[in-house]
Design an enzyme around this catalytic site. Structure first.
Site, PDB file in Angstrom:
ATOM      1  N   GLU A  53       0.857  -1.178   0.000  1.00  0.00           N
ATOM      2  CA  GLU A  53       0.000   0.000   0.000  1.00  0.00           C
ATOM      3  C   GLU A  53       0.896   1.232   0.000  1.00  0.00           C
ATOM      4  O   GLU A  53       1.746   1.389   0.873  1.00  0.00           O
ATOM      5  CB  GLU A  53      -0.928   0.023   1.222  1.00  0.00           C
ATOM      6  CG  GLU A  53      -2.091  -0.940   1.111  1.00  0.00           C
ATOM      7  CD  GLU A  53      -3.129  -0.748   2.206  1.00  0.00           C
ATOM      8  OE1 GLU A  53      -2.939   0.124   3.073  1.00  0.00           O
ATOM      9  OE2 GLU A  53      -4.127  -1.490   2.199  1.00  0.00           O
ATOM     10  N   ASP A  64      -5.562   9.983   9.284  1.00  0.00           N
ATOM     11  CA  ASP A  64      -4.235   9.540   9.700  1.00  0.00           C
ATOM     12  C   ASP A  64      -3.803  10.202  10.994  1.00  0.00           C
ATOM     13  O   ASP A  64      -4.113  11.365  11.254  1.00  0.00           O
ATOM     14  CB  ASP A  64      -3.215   9.842   8.594  1.00  0.00           C
ATOM     15  CG  ASP A  64      -3.487   9.036   7.347  1.00  0.00           C
ATOM     16  OD1 ASP A  64      -3.583   7.801   7.475  1.00  0.00           O
ATOM     17  OD2 ASP A  64      -3.607   9.616   6.259  1.00  0.00           O
TER      18      ASP A  64
END
Length: 272
Positions: A53, A64
């Site tokens: 990824e 995040d």
């Protein structure tokens, strides 16, 4: 335009036949340096990664935690935008034609690029799937249709708080793999994983989903990877790896850190 080869399906088929689990590391493209991205990708494959990824740096990465936010900021400061990410995958494909690469990021850069143009460019570069954390599944039909036309998987996210109606939608439309967020929050935020609760949910999802189910968010080391992999088809490790790479002084150091970090996780998954 011809459809892309289904490297993700081939990867999970091979793992299933050998009784192994997918190890999916996440790195931010352009961090710890522009030059290190592709060598680190190859190092991760050597260390046992099955799928990579690759994070597309974005200025407002709301899903995040601090580690990946800082990584994204550093990469953007070096000029690592969407065009750079696509070029990095093209370079990776010159030596590796089989390891699936999935981009993880946000909708805005793709919309600016143009969704259809992006999809065609991504497939031509050798990208296999895209995970857009801010694309609600209820609004994903048009994007999914464009991606499906060229053979690009639209990877979906499910979490402990996902409602049943949305979960039914995710399971019925899953492409590539379904990414189960093992706790509610931002990446890297969990000090301890509730593996029992996650395992129950993973078993349910695997029984319902039309694609493999992988677990991520909060997996930091070999022990947590092995625990989460018991009831999943694979695990994703992100923030802990990004942190390990953050202050690598050069490409050689970044490669070594990537291998040293990932090898124990691969060994733990295979031992389980």
């Amino acid at each position: 335009m011809s459809r892309a080869p289904d490297r993700i399906a081939a990867c999970f088929d091979a793992l299933r036949h050998s009784g192994r689990k997918a190890l999916i590391p996440f790195i931010t493209a352009g961090d710890p340096s522009l030059e290190a991205t592709v060598p680190v990708m190859h190092a991760l494959v050597r260390a046992g990664a099955n799928i990579i990824e690759l994070g597309v740096p974005f200025s407002d990465p709301m899903a995040d935690g601090p580690t990946i936010q800082r990584s994204s900021e550093r990469a953007l400061g070096r000029g690592a935008g969407l065009a750079y990410v696509i070029e990095a995958v093209q370079e990776f494909r010159r030596e590796d034609a089989t390891t699936p690469v999935v981009l993880m990021g946000y909708l805005n850069p793709i919309e600016i690029h143009g969704t259809r143009r992006f999809a065609e460019t991504a497939v031509a570069a050798g990208i296999d799937g895209v995970l857009l954390v801010d694309l609600p599944p209820e609004e994903a039909d048009e994007t999914r249709a464009i991606f499906t036309e060229v053979g690009l998987a639209l990877i979906a996210l499910a979490s402990p708080t996902t409602g049943e109606a949305r979960l039914d939608m995710l399971c019925s439309t899953a492409q590539g793999y379904l990414y189960y967020v093992s706790f509610s929050g931002v990446t890297g935020a969990a000090d301890r994983l509730d593996t029992h609760a996650a395992s129950d949910r993973l078993r349910q999802l695997r029984a319902r989903a039309g694609a493999p189910v992988v677990a991520g968010f909060g997996i930091k080391d070999a022990a947590s990877a092995a625990a989460m992999a018991v009831d999943a088809d694979g695990v994703v490790v992100g923030s802990a790896l990004v942190a390990a790479l953050a202050d690598a002084s050069d490409v050689r150091s970044a490669r070594k850190r990537a291998e040293d970090f990932l090898q124990p996780l691969r060994q733990a998954l295979d031992a389980g």
